[in-house]
Design a protein around this motif. Structure first.
Motif, PDB file in Angstrom:
ATOM      1  N   LEU A 113      18.547   3.635 -32.380  1.00 49.87           N
ATOM      2  CA  LEU A 113      18.627   2.441 -31.552  1.00 49.87           C
ATOM      3  C   LEU A 113      17.602   2.489 -30.419  1.00 49.87           C
ATOM      4  O   LEU A 113      17.335   3.541 -29.850  1.00 49.87           O
ATOM      5  N   GLY A 114      17.040   1.305 -30.111  1.00 48.24           N
ATOM      6  CA  GLY A 114      16.116   1.190 -28.999  1.00 48.24           C
ATOM      7  C   GLY A 114      16.840   0.848 -27.712  1.00 48.24           C
ATOM      8  O   GLY A 114      18.071   0.729 -27.671  1.00 48.24           O
ATOM      9  N   ASN A 115      16.071   0.656 -26.647  1.00 52.17           N
ATOM     10  CA  ASN A 115      16.663   0.367 -25.341  1.00 52.17           C
ATOM     11  C   ASN A 115      17.467  -0.934 -25.352  1.00 52.17           C
ATOM     12  O   ASN A 115      18.560  -1.005 -24.782  1.00 52.17           O
ATOM     13  N   LYS A 116      16.928  -1.971 -25.996  1.00 46.74           N
ATOM     14  CA  LYS A 116      17.641  -3.248 -26.049  1.00 46.74           C
ATOM     15  C   LYS A 116      18.931  -3.121 -26.861  1.00 46.74           C
ATOM     16  O   LYS A 116      19.938  -3.750 -26.536  1.00 46.74           O
ATOM     17  N   ASP A 117      18.878  -2.318 -27.918  1.00 42.72           N
ATOM     18  CA  ASP A 117      20.087  -2.095 -28.718  1.00 42.72           C
ATOM     19  C   ASP A 117      21.160  -1.396 -27.888  1.00 42.72           C
ATOM     20  O   ASP A 117      22.332  -1.771 -27.927  1.00 42.72           O
ATOM     21  N   HIS A 118      20.760  -0.373 -27.152  1.00 38.12           N
ATOM     22  CA  HIS A 118      21.718   0.343 -26.301  1.00 38.12           C
ATOM     23  C   HIS A 118      22.305  -0.574 -25.239  1.00 38.12           C
ATOM     24  O   HIS A 118      23.486  -0.467 -24.893  1.00 38.12           O
ATOM     25  N   GLU A 119      21.492  -1.505 -24.736  1.00 43.03           N
ATOM     26  CA  GLU A 119      21.987  -2.454 -23.740  1.00 43.03           C
ATOM     27  C   GLU A 119      23.040  -3.376 -24.359  1.00 43.03           C
ATOM     28  O   GLU A 119      24.064  -3.679 -23.732  1.00 43.03           O
ATOM     29  N   MET A 120      22.802  -3.832 -25.605  1.00 44.68           N
ATOM     30  CA  MET A 120      23.793  -4.678 -26.280  1.00 44.68           C
ATOM     31  C   MET A 120      25.087  -3.912 -26.516  1.00 44.68           C
ATOM     32  O   MET A 120      26.185  -4.461 -26.356  1.00 44.68           O
TER      33      MET A 120
END
Length: 243
Positions: free
Chosen positions: A196-203
């Protein structure tokens, strides 16, 4: 002197106890069934907590699981429905759950992919690691029985080779293919597990915060309602005594 034999006995009983969590014909949480030791060569990474990944197909689609039970592919780079939890249920066998949909990837006896609300045997997939880092996911319980070649004999090894496995597959239009039409060498059957990328972790963080808030509201709302009911009951009893 009895300590070592006792430990050996407990280690032998552990698989039996694990299987008892999932009685035949009943759904269960796959985390209770996994071989936590993760033994099996290249499958040692399957032990422990579920892996959160996005399954990127060689046809350039991310596998996604919808809350309504639909399975397809998405070209979006940051799509919450593409975030999966991959959990080992046996050595080399995994369950794939959509984190945001709450449903499990499954394949029925017609070779169709669907999203199951509960974990069952159709949610079990054999994970194989191929060259270039791509994986395949084949149904553990559904396959095509092929006739043995003339003079093939009847050994277990030859019988096993007569089965053609059905794979999770997303074609060039982002649609799932029927299992009996797939091959392990097809581009549509090859998936790259992406971290997972940063945006995925934020979601994921927002989802967790939302779930915690709902739980807090439900918990405290229930307590408030119980207090109100008790207050009304005491008030009613007081009025009856006054009458």
């Amino acid at each position: 002197m009895l300590i070592i034999p006792l430990l050996v006995l407990l280690s032998l009983l552990d698989p039996v106890i694990s299987r008892a969590h999932c009685a035949p014909g009943h759904s269960c949480d796959p985390r209770q069934r996994r071989d936590a030791g993760g033994r099996g060569g290249v499958y040692e990474h399957l032990g422990g907590a579920p892996r959160r990944r996005k399954l990127y197909c060689a046809t350039k689609y991310h596998l996604q699981i919808h809350p309504n039970g639909k399975i397809d592919g998405s070209l979006e780079e940051n799509n919450p429905l593409s975030i999966m939890e991959i959990t080992a249920v046996d050595v080399g066998v995994v369950a794939i759950k959509g984190l945001f949909s709450g449903r499990y990837l499954a394949m029925n006896d017609k070779g169709r992919l669907y999203a199951s609300e509960v974990f069952n045997k159709e949610c079990e997939f054999v994970e194989r690691i191929h060259e270039l880092g791509y994986n395949t996911y084949a149904s553990r319980h559904h396959s095509t029985e092929q006739p043995l070649p003339p003079g093939g004999g009847s050994s277990n090894k030859r019988r096993a080779s007569a089965k053609r496995q059905w794979y999770v597959s997303i074609n060039g239009k982002g649609r799932p293919r029927r299992g009996f039409k797939t091959r392990s060498t097809d581009k549509a059957s090859l998936f790259l597990p992406r971290v997972l990328g940063n945006k995925d972790h934020e979601m994921v963080r927002r989802l967790r915060d939302s779930q915690n808030a709902q739980h807090h509201t439900h918990h405290h709302g229930g307590r408030s309602e119980r207090r109100r009911r008790r207050h009304r009951a005491r008030k009613g009893r007081g009025q009856q005594r006054g009458d």
